[in-house]
Design an enzyme around this catalytic site. Structure first.
Site, PDB file in Angstrom:
ATOM      1  N   CYS A   1      61.316  51.128  19.662  1.00  0.00           N
ATOM      2  CA  CYS A   1      60.743  50.027  20.430  1.00  0.00           C
ATOM      3  C   CYS A   1      61.849  49.436  21.288  1.00  0.00           C
ATOM      4  O   CYS A   1      62.819  48.891  20.759  1.00  0.00           O
ATOM      5  CB  CYS A   1      60.163  48.972  19.493  1.00  0.00           C
ATOM      6  SG  CYS A   1      59.529  47.509  20.337  1.00  0.00           S
TER       7      CYS A   1
ATOM      8  N   CYS B   1      56.103  46.352  27.028  1.00  0.00           N
ATOM      9  CA  CYS B   1      56.506  47.490  26.193  1.00  0.00           C
ATOM     10  C   CYS B   1      57.735  48.110  26.843  1.00  0.00           C
ATOM     11  O   CYS B   1      57.653  48.623  27.963  1.00  0.00           O
ATOM     12  CB  CYS B   1      55.373  48.512  26.091  1.00  0.00           C
ATOM     13  SG  CYS B   1      55.829  49.987  25.143  1.00  0.00           S
TER      14      CYS B   1
END
Length: 260
Positions: A76, A200
């Protein structure tokens, strides 16, 4: 876990995370239900994901990332930037760090609330019809569209993420629109969260790479990526299908800390 859990909350361009200092190893990383409950926005703290900061040899720390569904996830990018800020605030690092994540070594530098994170090199892109498929530490489907403000991202992203090709492993679905300033607007449906998120990091990185291919951009590039939660900047060197010296830059901000 019967005792109280101390945690900190951080966000990077609206992507929010629970951070836990697990250098003593007390947190049971196999407890899927606990992580899922902590990430729940109604019955827990609320977050897109949870991260453990752990001790590991030869690195400043290890980053262990969990999706909001309670399962350990892939890399991530915005989480990586937030855990760098967390490590700085804990006094583990100063302005620079090298840490280990699920996809390998990452280095980063931090200045106030701006974190410049090194990402993995990418060797090659794939296509799925008109869309691009690129793995930047997590797998991403990138589709160029018009009128992104009005696109039903949840509905369209859900269909792609759950089609026959991607249902088992899942994929993050990014919709990208070119903007007049040379940057791009990106909205993302994230697997694990199973919803649209405000940002994101690995998706923004994949979108920038797809844009370089789509619009024939070569050499040393910095591409602005606007997301619902703010502004990110992706830089890399592109030679053909090779992307090296990949950087993800953007804010990582402390929100609050507490016990639960």
């Amino acid at each position: 876990m019967d005792e109280k859990l101390s945690f900190s909350k951080y966000q990077g361009a609206g992507n929010d995370f629970i951070l836990v200092d697990n250098r003593t190893g007390f947190f049971d990383r196999s407890d899927v239900n606990l992580v899922k409950r902590l990430c729940d926005r109604r019955f827990g703290i609320g977050a897109d994901g949870l991260m453990l900061l752990q001790d590991i040899k030869n690195f400043d720390f290890e980053m262990v990332y969990f999706n909001a569904d309670g399962r350990e996830g892939t890399m991530c990018g915005n989480g990586g930037r937030c855990i760098v800020a967390f490590a700085r605030d804990l006094g583990i690092i100063a302005e620079r760090t090298a840490f280990l994540a699920v996809d390998g070594r990452h280095e980063a530098k931090i200045d106030e609330e701006l974190v410049d994170l090194g990402m993995i090199d990418v060797n090659g892109t794939a296509r799925d019809g008109a869309a691009y498929v690129i793995d930047t530490g997590s797998p991403h489907y990138i589709h160029f569209v018009q009128n992104l403000d009005n696109l039903p991202v949840y509905e369209e992203g859900y269909k792609i993420r759950n089609n026959d090709k991607y249902r088992k492993e899942g994929i993050n679905v990014n919709f990208v629109q070119q903007e007049s300033d040379g940057g791009y607007f990106v909205r993302t449906f994230e697997r694990g969260v199973e919803n649209e998120t405000l940002a994101c990091g690995t998706g923004a990185t994949a979108a920038a790479m797809a844009a370089a291919v789509e619009y024939s951009l070569e050499g040393s590039l910095e591409i602005p990526i606007r997301v619902l939660g703010g502004q990110l900047y992706i830089s890399f060197n592109r030679t053909g299908e090779q992307f090296t010296d990949v950087r993800l830059k953007g804010p990582a901000q402390f929100v609050f800390k507490g016990k639960i």
